[in-house]
Every structure is written in structure tokens, then in C-alpha cells.
Write an enzyme that holds these catalytic residues in place. Structure first.
Site, PDB file in Angstrom:
ATOM      1  CB  SER A 131      31.272   8.375  14.617  1.00 11.87           C
ATOM      2  OG  SER A 131      32.329   7.884  15.173  1.00 11.87           O
ATOM      3  CE1 TYR A 144      32.476  12.395  17.684  1.00 18.93           C
ATOM      4  CE2 TYR A 144      32.865  10.358  17.805  1.00 18.93           C
ATOM      5  CZ  TYR A 144      32.781  11.330  17.131  1.00 18.93           C
ATOM      6  OH  TYR A 144      33.053  11.377  15.776  1.00 18.93           O
TER       7      TYR A 144
END
Ligand SMILES: NC(=O)c1ccc[n+]([C@@H]2O[C@H](COP(=O)([O-])OP(=O)(O)OC[C@H]3O[C@@H](n4cnc5c(N)ncnc54)[C@H](OP(=O)(O)O)[C@@H]3O)[C@@H](O)[C@H]2O)c1
Length: 229
Positions: A131, A144
Site C-alpha cells: 500500500s 495499518y
């Protein structure tokens, strides 16, 4: 015809990758969190095989795989499953840290470890869908981002260790992509969600397949995919 094991095929980016590989005649094995989900995945992707293992409990993956038949030949493992829970560090409980790190980081490491013999044999490929949050960490994205920073380290160490034996390792860093995960992120941010504003999962899937299909004289180590508008 190649054989691939895919996590996260039930939704978003993973579903498009699974569909594309199936349509071109490759063999696919889909990791499902439980037996019910495995049945659903086999119905959705006719011809696919399933493997049951809950990524939230990486310590049990070895045991779970011991009860099932695994692919004998395996050309790639595509780590696409992932979860996100937004919130400031000050409000993030241990449960969220543990779940996020288990699913996004520890399970990919354990899954890779369990399948490395087959991957070495085939001089195969491991793809990690990371990501933009794996490259820079912003407010409210701590757990995250930490999992994805770790996933980058996992990929880089694995590449350094396995390169000599011919195993290729690619990290894909997508920006915001129009999937169920992005809808949840918008809900947690309190923002209105317009899927047209973000990358289509098909475009991230194309990046994954481009890395896979590159001729063997070369290796795409990293791909960053940003929204085009
Ligand atoms: N969407 C974005 O904006 C974006 C941006 C950058 C990176 N990414 C990354 O891209 C990857 C795919 O995301 P997506 O947007 O396609 O998400 P998604 O649509 O929410 O799909 C996530 C997938 O992960 C699977 N999964 C979650 N927990 C699991 C568990 N405990 N055991 C087994 N499977 C589990 C889900 O399984 P079920 O189908 O059973 O629920 C689902 O198939 C993730 O790694 C994500 O971090 C996404």
C-alpha cells in the site's frame, strides 16, 4: 499453464486477479478463511481449488495445511488479502494491532515459509500487495502502515535470501483503490465515497500480472500504482 495460490480472492483486487488467471487457463488455489467461504469461492471461480486457513491466526496455518492437500507444483503465491482499521495510536487497542499485524504481515510470512519448497522447486514468484501506507505513515493510519512497512521488509529480506535460487519477489504499492476496503475507509473517515475517484481494482490486477508475466531474465521488484486523475 502456471499454478498460483491467491489470498484475498473473495473481494476487490484479489477477485480480479483470480478471474484473470482463471480466464487465461492457469490453475488457481484460493485461500479461504473457513470452509463456508471456501465453498463460495469454488462456486464463484469454477475450476479453482481451495485451501482453508484463517490469516488472523497465523500460528495455526501449518496445522491447517497439514490436514489438506497442497499444490504439488506452485509457480506463484499472491498475497493480496488485507485489513485496515483507522484510528489514532492513542485510541488503538491491542486487539486491533494484533489482528492487523497477524493478517497483513505475520500470515504472509508464515504462508510464504510453508510454500517455499514448492516455490524454490519451480523458481517461482511471490507477490505482496502492499500500500502507499507502506511507504509513508500518516495520522490515523498507524496500525495499518506499521503492518505494511513490515510487509515491505519481509519482501526485501525474502528477495535477498531467495534471489540466488531464482525465486522472484515483487511488492505492489497501490494508492486508494475502489473496493470494499476503500468504502470502509471512507466510512471511518466520515467522507462520501465515489468509487470513480479511485483506481479500479482491474488496474492494480494488471500491475500484479505484469510483474508475474515479465520474462525470466528480469524481475520487477516494486511497482507503485497511483490514481490517474
Ligand atoms: N482498496 C484500497 O484502497 C487499497 C489500497 C492500497 C492497498 N490495498 C491492499 O490491497 C489488498 C487487497 O485489498 P482490497 O481493497 O481488494 O480489499 P477487500 O476488497 O476488502 O478484500 C480483502 C480480502 O482479504 C481477505 N481477508 C481478510 N481477512 C482475512 C482472513 N482473516 N483470512 C483470510 N482472508 C482474509 C478477505 O476475505 P473475505 O472475502 O473472506 O472477506 C478479502 O477477500 C490488501 O492487502 C490491501 O491492504 C488496498
Amino acid at each position: 499453464m502456471a499454478t498460483h495460490l491467491i489470498t484475498g480472492a473473495g473481494s476487490g483486487i484479489g477477485a480480479v486477479v483470480a478471474q484473470r488467471l482463471l480466464e487465461r487457463g492457469d490453475d488457481i488455489w484460493l485461500l479461504a478463511r473457513d470452509a463456508r467461504r471456501a465453498t463460495e469461492l469454488r462456486e464463484r471461480f469454477p475450476g479453482a481449488q481451495s485451501l482453508v486457513g484463517n490469516l488472523a491466526d497465523p500460528a495455526k496455518l501449518a496445522w491447517a495445511f497439514g490436514q489438506q492437500s497442497l499444490p504439488v507444483d506452485l509457480d506463484s503465491v499472491l498475497h493480496i488479502a488485507g485489513v485496515v482499521e483507522l484510528g489514532p495510536i492513542g485510541d488503538t487497542p491491542v486487539k486491533v494491532w494484533n489482528e492487523t499485524l497477524a493478517i497483513n504481515l505475520v500470515a504472509p510470512a508464515e504462508l510464504t515459509r510453508l510454500l517455499l519448497p514448492q516455490l524454490r522447486q519451480s523458481r517461482g514468484h511471490v507477490v505482496f500487495v502492499n500500500s502507499g501506507a507502506g511507504l509513508s505513515a500518516h495520522a490515523d493510519w498507524g496500525s495499518y502502515a506499521a503492518s505494511k512497512f513490515g510487509l515491505r521488509a519481509l519482501a526485501d529480506s525474502l528477495r535477498a535470501e531467495e534471489h540466488g535460487g531464482g525465486v522472484r519477489v515483487t511488492t505492489v504499492y497501490p494508492g486508494r483503490t475502489a473496493t470494499a476496503m476503500q468504502l470502509k475507509v471512507h466510512q471511518q473517515e466520515g467522507k462520501e465515497y465515489d468509487p470513480q475517484a479511485w483506481i479500479a481494482p482491474e488496474s492494480v490486477a494488471t500491475a500484479v500480472l505484469t510483474a508475474l508475466d515479465l520474462p525470466r531474465d528480469a524481475e520487477i521488484t516494486e511497482i507503485t500504482v497511483r490514481p490517474g486523475r
